[in-house]
Motif scaffolding. Structure first.
Motif, PDB file in Angstrom:
ATOM      1  N   ASP A 118      43.704  35.037  63.755  1.00  0.00           N
ATOM      2  CA  ASP A 118      42.686  34.237  64.666  1.00  0.00           C
ATOM      3  C   ASP A 118      41.349  34.358  64.230  1.00  0.00           C
ATOM      4  O   ASP A 118      40.384  35.013  64.844  1.00  0.00           O
ATOM      5  CB  ASP A 118      42.699  34.651  66.273  1.00  0.00           C
ATOM      6  N   GLY A 119      41.171  33.935  62.942  1.00  0.00           N
ATOM      7  CA  GLY A 119      39.834  33.876  62.383  1.00  0.00           C
ATOM      8  C   GLY A 119      39.348  32.277  62.142  1.00  0.00           C
ATOM      9  O   GLY A 119      40.110  31.581  61.801  1.00  0.00           O
ATOM     10  N   VAL A 120      38.062  32.441  61.564  1.00  0.00           N
ATOM     11  CA  VAL A 120      37.614  31.196  60.879  1.00  0.00           C
ATOM     12  C   VAL A 120      37.265  31.387  59.451  1.00  0.00           C
ATOM     13  O   VAL A 120      36.820  32.240  58.853  1.00  0.00           O
ATOM     14  CB  VAL A 120      36.149  31.285  61.830  1.00  0.00           C
ATOM     15  N   VAL A 121      37.499  30.315  58.677  1.00  0.00           N
ATOM     16  CA  VAL A 121      37.467  30.197  57.376  1.00  0.00           C
ATOM     17  C   VAL A 121      36.201  29.781  56.751  1.00  0.00           C
ATOM     18  O   VAL A 121      35.645  28.570  57.289  1.00  0.00           O
ATOM     19  CB  VAL A 121      38.559  29.494  56.808  1.00  0.00           C
ATOM     20  N   TRP A 122      35.495  30.554  56.067  1.00  0.00           N
ATOM     21  CA  TRP A 122      34.039  30.127  55.239  1.00  0.00           C
ATOM     22  C   TRP A 122      34.448  29.800  54.000  1.00  0.00           C
ATOM     23  O   TRP A 122      35.255  30.333  53.217  1.00  0.00           O
ATOM     24  CB  TRP A 122      33.330  31.271  55.716  1.00  0.00           C
ATOM     25  N   ASP A 123      33.590  29.057  53.401  1.00  0.00           N
ATOM     26  CA  ASP A 123      33.221  28.853  51.911  1.00  0.00           C
ATOM     27  C   ASP A 123      32.677  29.728  51.470  1.00  0.00           C
ATOM     28  O   ASP A 123      32.073  30.739  51.881  1.00  0.00           O
ATOM     29  CB  ASP A 123      33.109  27.315  51.733  1.00  0.00           C
TER      30      ASP A 123
ATOM     31  N   ALA B 279      38.332  20.164  54.016  1.00  0.00           N
ATOM     32  CA  ALA B 279      39.052  19.680  53.262  1.00  0.00           C
ATOM     33  C   ALA B 279      38.540  19.081  51.890  1.00  0.00           C
ATOM     34  O   ALA B 279      38.950  19.025  50.741  1.00  0.00           O
ATOM     35  CB  ALA B 279      39.845  18.482  53.917  1.00  0.00           C
ATOM     36  N   GLU B 280      37.081  18.511  52.186  1.00  0.00           N
ATOM     37  CA  GLU B 280      36.464  17.941  50.909  1.00  0.00           C
ATOM     38  C   GLU B 280      35.988  19.111  50.183  1.00  0.00           C
ATOM     39  O   GLU B 280      35.962  18.821  48.723  1.00  0.00           O
ATOM     40  CB  GLU B 280      34.945  17.255  51.708  1.00  0.00           C
ATOM     41  N   THR B 281      35.724  20.295  50.515  1.00  0.00           N
ATOM     42  CA  THR B 281      35.123  21.367  49.788  1.00  0.00           C
ATOM     43  C   THR B 281      36.512  21.827  48.893  1.00  0.00           C
ATOM     44  O   THR B 281      36.438  22.082  47.588  1.00  0.00           O
ATOM     45  CB  THR B 281      34.972  22.562  50.313  1.00  0.00           C
TER      46      THR B 281
ATOM     47  N   PHE C 268      37.010  21.694  44.504  1.00  0.00           N
ATOM     48  CA  PHE C 268      37.565  22.739  43.792  1.00  0.00           C
ATOM     49  C   PHE C 268      38.909  22.504  43.036  1.00  0.00           C
ATOM     50  O   PHE C 268      38.905  22.725  41.899  1.00  0.00           O
ATOM     51  CB  PHE C 268      37.803  24.110  44.534  1.00  0.00           C
ATOM     52  N   ARG C 269      39.754  21.739  43.670  1.00  0.00           N
ATOM     53  CA  ARG C 269      40.907  21.498  42.901  1.00  0.00           C
ATOM     54  C   ARG C 269      40.685  20.518  41.743  1.00  0.00           C
ATOM     55  O   ARG C 269      41.336  20.585  40.865  1.00  0.00           O
ATOM     56  CB  ARG C 269      41.969  20.628  43.947  1.00  0.00           C
ATOM     57  N   GLN C 270      39.632  19.640  42.002  1.00  0.00           N
ATOM     58  CA  GLN C 270      39.439  18.592  41.024  1.00  0.00           C
ATOM     59  C   GLN C 270      38.863  19.551  39.555  1.00  0.00           C
ATOM     60  O   GLN C 270      39.101  19.063  38.525  1.00  0.00           O
ATOM     61  CB  GLN C 270      38.350  17.477  41.481  1.00  0.00           C
ATOM     62  N   MET C 271      37.907  20.311  40.066  1.00  0.00           N
ATOM     63  CA  MET C 271      37.273  21.363  38.840  1.00  0.00           C
ATOM     64  C   MET C 271      38.505  22.048  38.184  1.00  0.00           C
ATOM     65  O   MET C 271      38.486  22.133  36.918  1.00  0.00           O
ATOM     66  CB  MET C 271      36.297  22.197  39.415  1.00  0.00           C
ATOM     67  N   LEU C 272      39.489  22.573  38.968  1.00  0.00           N
ATOM     68  CA  LEU C 272      40.316  23.330  38.133  1.00  0.00           C
ATOM     69  C   LEU C 272      41.555  22.407  37.667  1.00  0.00           C
ATOM     70  O   LEU C 272      42.224  23.175  36.773  1.00  0.00           O
ATOM     71  CB  LEU C 272      41.182  24.096  39.422  1.00  0.00           C
ATOM     72  N   ALA C 273      41.566  21.290  37.767  1.00  0.00           N
ATOM     73  CA  ALA C 273      42.650  20.521  37.221  1.00  0.00           C
ATOM     74  C   ALA C 273      42.348  20.158  35.812  1.00  0.00           C
ATOM     75  O   ALA C 273      43.230  19.582  35.202  1.00  0.00           O
ATOM     76  CB  ALA C 273      42.722  19.281  37.990  1.00  0.00           C
TER      77      ALA C 273
END
Length: 230
Positions: A205-210, A218-220, A224-229
């Motif tokens: 029961d927590g909140v995810v921070w970037d 989802a955009e962030t 990151f996925r684009q950079m890692l690809a």
């Protein structure tokens, strides 16, 4: 001829026969010995006492001298096996692509409850998602080569989790971090990274921070996925 004379003649003849037989055996033995001596002539085979010497320092194995042991390394051409350190174009390209990756990705889960996350709840949740308590007292994702893919630390300085009295431990949140440049498949690890964070956020029961301490979107994640690809 009277009997007495005849007896003398017979005795003499017998003596002559015996002497003849003895002489015959003597000369026969002498001839055979000479033939044997001629067969084993020392001078013919070089077996004279002056020519044949035994070295007391040598053992019996010196009769058959051993060959020097073969040095296997010497049979190889050093130049032919000497590794080259010139980097191939593919390796150079891979190195450049690694440097283009972010050095560190850091996301967090912050507790909704005022008291934060309890130690026992954290350990139970980490165990369910397969995280391992490491030697530096943080939790780690270990790959099949026993290398660390990413780690989870506490928000309380110095970032470690205790291994005793867990029921008394509380922290306001936990921090997830990974180093893409150190990974062979950073995108695969990142997907596991995000999935693990989402699962724990739901269970705890927590909140995810970037990395900017803003709610992770989802955009962030897509950025990151684009950079890692690449």
């Amino acid at each position: 001829m009277d009997k007495e004379l005849l007896r003398v003649v017979i005795i003499l003849i017998g003596m002559l026969v015996m002497i003849s037989m003895l002489l015959w055996h003597f000369f026969k033995s002498l001839r055979e010995r000479r033939e044997v001596d001629d067969y084993f002539d020392d001078s013919e085979y070089g077996l004279g006492s002056d020519d044949f010497e035994v070295d007391d320092d040598d053992d019996e194995m010196d009769i058959f001298p051993m060959r020097e042991p073969v040095d296997g390394d010497a049979l190889l051409d050093e130049e032919s096996i000497k590794p080259t350190h010139k980097e191939s174009p593919q390796a150079a390209s891979k190195t450049q692509s690694k440097t283009a990756l972010p050095a560190l990705i850091e996301f967090s889960i912050v507790a909704r409850a005022d008291e934060g996350f309890n130690g026992e709840d954290l350990f139970d949740a980490f165990e369910r998602v397969g995280l391992i308590y490491g030697s530096v007292k943080v939790f780690e994702r270990i790959d099949h080569n026993r290398l660390v893919d990413f780690a989870v630390a506490s928000m309380i300085d110095p970032g470690t989790f205790p291994d005793t009295q867990l029921e008394e431990f509380y922290c306001p949140g936990i921090v997830f971090y990974m180093q893409p440049r150190e990974l062979d498949k950073p995108l695969v690890v990142f997907d596991d990274f995000i999935e693990t964070i989402d699962t724990l956020a739901t269970e705890l029961d927590g909140v995810v921070w970037d990395n900017q301490r803003q709610p992770l979107t989802a955009e962030t994640i897509a950025q990151f996925r684009q950079m890692l690809a690449h």
